[in-house]
Design a protein around this motif. Structure first.
Motif, PDB file in Angstrom:
ATOM      1  N   GLU A  39     -12.492  36.353 -19.435  1.00  0.00           N
ATOM      2  CA  GLU A  39     -12.654  37.768 -19.086  1.00  0.00           C
ATOM      3  C   GLU A  39     -12.038  38.080 -17.727  1.00  0.00           C
ATOM      4  O   GLU A  39     -11.646  39.223 -17.480  1.00  0.00           O
ATOM      5  CB  GLU A  39     -14.137  38.146 -19.090  1.00  0.00           C
ATOM      6  N   ARG A 105     -16.733  42.385 -20.660  1.00  0.00           N
ATOM      7  CA  ARG A 105     -15.904  42.998 -21.700  1.00  0.00           C
ATOM      8  C   ARG A 105     -16.358  44.433 -21.961  1.00  0.00           C
ATOM      9  O   ARG A 105     -15.533  45.347 -22.090  1.00  0.00           O
ATOM     10  CB  ARG A 105     -15.990  42.166 -22.977  1.00  0.00           C
ATOM     11  N   GLY A 106     -17.668  44.637 -22.061  1.00  0.00           N
ATOM     12  CA  GLY A 106     -18.181  45.987 -22.271  1.00  0.00           C
ATOM     13  C   GLY A 106     -17.886  46.911 -21.101  1.00  0.00           C
ATOM     14  O   GLY A 106     -17.571  48.091 -21.295  1.00  0.00           O
ATOM     15  N   LEU A 109     -14.385  48.058 -21.381  1.00  0.00           N
ATOM     16  CA  LEU A 109     -14.232  49.012 -22.481  1.00  0.00           C
ATOM     17  C   LEU A 109     -14.631  50.413 -22.036  1.00  0.00           C
ATOM     18  O   LEU A 109     -13.910  51.391 -22.293  1.00  0.00           O
ATOM     19  CB  LEU A 109     -15.085  48.568 -23.672  1.00  0.00           C
ATOM     20  N   THR A 112     -12.094  51.614 -18.822  1.00  0.00           N
ATOM     21  CA  THR A 112     -10.650  51.800 -19.012  1.00  0.00           C
ATOM     22  C   THR A 112     -10.266  52.200 -20.431  1.00  0.00           C
ATOM     23  O   THR A 112      -9.111  52.511 -20.690  1.00  0.00           O
ATOM     24  CB  THR A 112      -9.883  50.511 -18.644  1.00  0.00           C
ATOM     25  N   GLY A 113     -11.209  52.163 -21.374  1.00  0.00           N
ATOM     26  CA  GLY A 113     -10.895  52.550 -22.743  1.00  0.00           C
ATOM     27  C   GLY A 113     -10.447  51.376 -23.594  1.00  0.00           C
ATOM     28  O   GLY A 113     -10.291  50.259 -23.114  1.00  0.00           O
ATOM     29  N   LYS A 114     -10.244  51.645 -24.882  1.00  0.00           N
ATOM     30  CA  LYS A 114      -9.900  50.582 -25.830  1.00  0.00           C
ATOM     31  C   LYS A 114      -8.420  50.536 -26.193  1.00  0.00           C
ATOM     32  O   LYS A 114      -7.999  49.700 -26.993  1.00  0.00           O
ATOM     33  CB  LYS A 114     -10.723  50.736 -27.107  1.00  0.00           C
ATOM     34  N   ASP A 115      -7.621  51.415 -25.613  1.00  0.00           N
ATOM     35  CA  ASP A 115      -6.195  51.444 -25.941  1.00  0.00           C
ATOM     36  C   ASP A 115      -5.466  50.263 -25.299  1.00  0.00           C
ATOM     37  O   ASP A 115      -5.828  49.799 -24.211  1.00  0.00           O
ATOM     38  CB  ASP A 115      -5.558  52.742 -25.452  1.00  0.00           C
ATOM     39  N   ASN A 212      -5.564  44.570 -22.843  1.00  0.00           N
ATOM     40  CA  ASN A 212      -6.612  45.206 -23.631  1.00  0.00           C
ATOM     41  C   ASN A 212      -7.931  44.492 -23.370  1.00  0.00           C
ATOM     42  O   ASN A 212      -7.949  43.289 -23.064  1.00  0.00           O
ATOM     43  CB  ASN A 212      -6.267  45.164 -25.122  1.00  0.00           C
ATOM     44  N   TYR A 213      -9.035  45.214 -23.511  1.00  0.00           N
ATOM     45  CA  TYR A 213     -10.343  44.641 -23.179  1.00  0.00           C
ATOM     46  C   TYR A 213     -10.755  43.498 -24.107  1.00  0.00           C
ATOM     47  O   TYR A 213     -11.700  42.767 -23.816  1.00  0.00           O
ATOM     48  CB  TYR A 213     -11.404  45.743 -23.210  1.00  0.00           C
ATOM     49  N   THR A 214     -10.061  43.322 -25.230  1.00  0.00           N
ATOM     50  CA  THR A 214     -10.434  42.271 -26.196  1.00  0.00           C
ATOM     51  C   THR A 214      -9.712  40.947 -25.960  1.00  0.00           C
ATOM     52  O   THR A 214      -9.991  39.975 -26.658  1.00  0.00           O
ATOM     53  CB  THR A 214     -10.132  42.736 -27.625  1.00  0.00           C
TER      54      THR A 214
END
Length: 289
Positions: A39, A105-106, A109, A112-115, A212-214
């Motif tokens: 992370e 991670r949350g 999200l 900054t958003g999921k894009d 990306n957050y993932t």
């Protein structure tokens, strides 16, 4: 084509090396495996990309700021959470790092958003092709940065008081405390360094692979695999493990199938550990009881 595949594998392997160094630094200083390391990579990429694309900051400013933010977050995680649970079972601390990874991670999200974000390379221009081998300009930044960090880490662990203190605190915290070394401070500094290392890796790879957050889970698993392959606790092993893993994955993707690259790389990891459970550069430790 074979050489181009090898070069591309070395580039992604350099990112795995940086993540593996994060695992190695924390493990050597505390004996703890930090599963939030992936992370830190994700945060470095997402924060630097957001500063660049949203606020218009140049990478020269955005990347150092992202590194500082993640290093501070990592230090606070150790100081505010892990050290307060240090007397708990080792498995409890490992589970805490996994829980903290989910929290980070949350947080990314929601902030900054999921894009997916696609920041530009650190600099313009192209690297001249040599014998038909193409190296993207961001790839040159990756190779140069890893080389500089490798030299800095060698100087740190081999010749500095901080490096000696980390090794002493990881080997025997009580004896280190009697020698005037604070294991808690060493632990916090180790986490800050691991956070900075991960953030640097994330910022370096973001222009090539997006942010990306993932992405934290992916890099965390690959960095941990590289550290285990080379020998957990060995900085040199982290280098070899990361580069080998990157090359194996790219060769598998180029000559077999991109869908099989992870399975082949992890399969080779398992085979190596069956032959040498401590990893390539890992050694057996002898303790007097």
């Amino acid at each position: 084509m074979a050489v181009q595949i090898l070069v591309s594998g070395l580039l992604i392997g350099c990112i795995y090396v940086l993540v593996a160094w994060g695992f190695t630094i924390v493990y050597n200083a505390t004996g703890l495996i930090n599963f939030a390391a992936g992370e830190f990579v994700m945060m470095g990429g997402v924060i630097s990309a957001a500063l660049n694309l949203t606020l218009g900051w140049s990478p020269i400013i955005a990347v150092p700021v992202a590194i500082i933010i993640v290093a501070v977050v990592a230090a606070l995680i150790d100081w505010g959470c892990l050290q307060r649970a240090r007397r708990q079972a080792h498995l409890t601390l490992v589970m805490l790092t996994i829980g903290l990874a989910i929290v980070l991670r949350g947080a990314m999200l929601f902030s900054t958003g999921k894009d997916f974000q696609f920041p530009p390379s650190f600099s313009d221009g192209e690297v001249p092709s040599i014998a038909g081998i193409h190296l993207p300009v961001q790839g040159a930044w990756i190779l140069g940065t890893v080389l500089v960090v490798a030299i800095a880490l060698w100087q740190l662990f081999a010749r500095s008081w901080l490096g000696w203190s980390m090794r002493a605190a990881g080997e025997n915290p009580r004896a280190a405390l009697l020698m005037g070394i604070s294991p808690s401070r060493v632990s916090t500094m180790a986490f800050a360094m691991a956070g900075a290392m991960g953030a640097l890796a994330g910022a370096l790879i973001a222009p090539l692979a997006s942010a990306n957050y993932t992405s934290g889970l992916f890099f965390g698993l690959k960095g941990f695999s590289a550290a285990i392959l080379g020998g957990l606790g060995s900085p040199l092993g982290a280098v070899l493990g990361g580069l080998l893993l990157g090359v194996i994955e790219n060769v598998a993707a180029g000559y077999v199938s991109s869908g099989w690259k992870d399975a082949i790389a992890l399969g080779i990891l398992i085979l190596v550990l069956l032959v040498k459970p401590t990893g390539i550069f890992g050694g057996s430790s002898v303790k007097r009881v």
